[in-house]
Design an enzyme around this catalytic site. Sequence first.
Site, PDB file in Angstrom:
ATOM      1  N   ASP A   1      -2.425   8.874  14.104  1.00 46.61           N
ATOM      2  CA  ASP A   1      -2.629   8.593  12.681  1.00 46.61           C
ATOM      3  C   ASP A   1      -3.684   7.500  12.535  1.00 46.61           C
ATOM      4  O   ASP A   1      -3.529   6.570  11.751  1.00 46.61           O
ATOM      5  CB  ASP A   1      -1.312   8.160  12.020  1.00 46.61           C
ATOM      6  CG  ASP A   1      -1.373   8.256  10.494  1.00 46.61           C
ATOM      7  OD1 ASP A   1      -2.290   8.937   9.971  1.00 46.61           O
ATOM      8  OD2 ASP A   1      -0.529   7.645   9.819  1.00 46.61           O
TER       9      ASP A   1
ATOM     10  N   GLY B   1       0.824  -1.201   0.000  1.00 47.54           N
ATOM     11  CA  GLY B   1       0.000   0.000   0.000  1.00 47.54           C
ATOM     12  C   GLY B   1       0.858   1.250   0.000  1.00 47.54           C
ATOM     13  O   GLY B   1       2.053   1.206   0.310  1.00 47.54           O
ATOM     14  N   ARG B   2       0.251   2.361  -0.376  1.00 49.34           N
ATOM     15  CA  ARG B   2       0.966   3.645  -0.428  1.00 49.34           C
ATOM     16  C   ARG B   2       0.211   4.684   0.374  1.00 49.34           C
ATOM     17  O   ARG B   2      -1.022   4.702   0.389  1.00 49.34           O
ATOM     18  CB  ARG B   2       1.107   4.139  -1.879  1.00 49.34           C
ATOM     19  CG  ARG B   2       2.000   3.251  -2.749  1.00 49.34           C
ATOM     20  CD  ARG B   2       2.058   3.782  -4.184  1.00 49.34           C
ATOM     21  NE  ARG B   2       2.919   2.959  -5.030  1.00 49.34           N
ATOM     22  CZ  ARG B   2       4.217   3.150  -5.170  1.00 49.34           C
ATOM     23  NH1 ARG B   2       4.805   4.155  -4.530  1.00 49.34           N
ATOM     24  NH2 ARG B   2       4.934   2.361  -5.956  1.00 49.34           N
ATOM     25  N   GLY B   3       0.964   5.544   1.047  1.00 48.82           N
ATOM     26  CA  GLY B   3       0.391   6.666   1.774  1.00 48.82           C
ATOM     27  C   GLY B   3       1.095   7.952   1.413  1.00 48.82           C
ATOM     28  O   GLY B   3       1.977   7.976   0.546  1.00 48.82           O
ATOM     29  N   GLY B   4       0.702   9.037   2.081  1.00 50.86           N
ATOM     30  CA  GLY B   4       1.297  10.318   1.761  1.00 50.86           C
ATOM     31  C   GLY B   4       2.754  10.435   2.198  1.00 50.86           C
ATOM     32  O   GLY B   4       3.519  11.197   1.606  1.00 50.86           O
ATOM     33  N   MET B   5       3.137   9.665   3.237  1.00 52.99           N
ATOM     34  CA  MET B   5       4.491   9.778   3.760  1.00 52.99           C
ATOM     35  C   MET B   5       5.333   8.535   3.532  1.00 52.99           C
ATOM     36  O   MET B   5       6.545   8.576   3.724  1.00 52.99           O
ATOM     37  CB  MET B   5       4.442  10.067   5.265  1.00 52.99           C
ATOM     38  CG  MET B   5       3.834  11.410   5.633  1.00 52.99           C
ATOM     39  SD  MET B   5       3.927  11.699   7.421  1.00 52.99           S
ATOM     40  CE  MET B   5       2.834  10.420   8.027  1.00 52.99           C
TER      41      MET B   5
ATOM     42  N   LYS C   1       7.838  -0.782   6.095  1.00 52.97           N
ATOM     43  CA  LYS C   1       7.376   0.583   5.864  1.00 52.97           C
ATOM     44  C   LYS C   1       8.591   1.447   5.550  1.00 52.97           C
ATOM     45  O   LYS C   1       9.482   1.612   6.390  1.00 52.97           O
ATOM     46  CB  LYS C   1       6.641   1.102   7.102  1.00 52.97           C
ATOM     47  CG  LYS C   1       6.190   2.553   7.025  1.00 52.97           C
ATOM     48  CD  LYS C   1       5.534   2.950   8.345  1.00 52.97           C
ATOM     49  CE  LYS C   1       5.151   4.413   8.377  1.00 52.97           C
ATOM     50  NZ  LYS C   1       4.542   4.796   9.678  1.00 52.97           N
TER      51      LYS C   1
END
Length: 387
Positions: free
Chosen positions: A135, A20-24, A42
């Site tokens: 978060d 998965g991908r996130g903003g950070m 991560k």
Amino acid sequence: MSEDLTGRRLGHYKIDGVLGRGGMSVMYRATDVRLGRKVALKVMGEHITGDAEFRERFVDEARNTSAIDHANIVPLYDFGEVDGMLYIAMRLVDGSDLAGLVEGGPIAPSRALELLGQVAEALDMLHEQGLVHLDLKPANVLVTSREAANEHVYLADFGLTRRGATGHRTSSGDFLGSPTYAAPEHLRGESVDGRTDLYALACMLFACLTGRPPFRGQVSEIIQGHLGADPPAATSLAMLPPAIDGVLRTGMAKSPDQRFGTCKELIAAARGALAPAAGRPSPPPVQRSGPVSGPQPVQPTPGPRPVPGAAFPSPPQAPVAPPQAPLPPMPPSGDPVRLRPPSPAGSASFATGRPGGSGSARWIVLGLVGAALVVIVVLFVVMATSI
């Protein structure tokens, strides 16, 4: 981070694919080649690793997470830096996340309470230790059914900070994280505590019950909604008991002082409000004095005997006896109903006029005696004639 590290080595980790991908950050599936086990890796984005304050928070998060021992918090194995890239290695959970479940539409209230109840347990434990997750969102709630008879939840991807500190921001003041589930004080960069996570948990409960977060639109619209707008009523978006709207309003109150004291209090209040829709066992049936449905035993009542071959007894032509008590109502089934008990064997009902009874035997004896007399007379006449 735009570069895909699949197929490469990061220290002693071989990266197998993107989870998965996130903003950070980007979450990878990887193999620890030293131990031969699968992990979730991560890797932080290069655009923020140069921020000194962020690097400090990253190390603090990793150390705090590794010291946590709770059944609903994903275990952290390792963290470090390789070629200027910061990483955290944690347990690989075989399952999905809550975000994927919510994308499919509202979740059954009983299931939502079960999943978020486990999240509340983990959060309250963090808060007792003076930590704030900061978060909290559906993508960071991992759900698996491979490790227990029921669904088990792991809370992951922490942005941990100490209670009383301010929300995550870069040195330039930019907010770090997703604002979709962020509390007003977090968005404003004010002091945060466990009630900040509680606000996010209430937003997640809203999303589970309705299939969407409380505020949607552009990032600026979402932030303004959290800062100053009332959340929409959940009952206007899904068939839910009205009491849940009050619970969600309290959980998402703009002021932390107006929210519940703990995350478990929020879930307990939601459980009570959602009881009619959450599969609570029904109360025992009320005993009624009138007729009930279904086949029921019928007490025998004296009355006229049914005519053989007839469905019901024939009514009397004229009143010849005092009226009988009314028969009990017929049950609504096709089962035969006995209107009177069978007469016992040897009773008068079976003794009168029965073939082969005592009257018939008497006439047979008399006939035999008469025949014997006739034979005697005939023999006497024959003998007299012969003389």
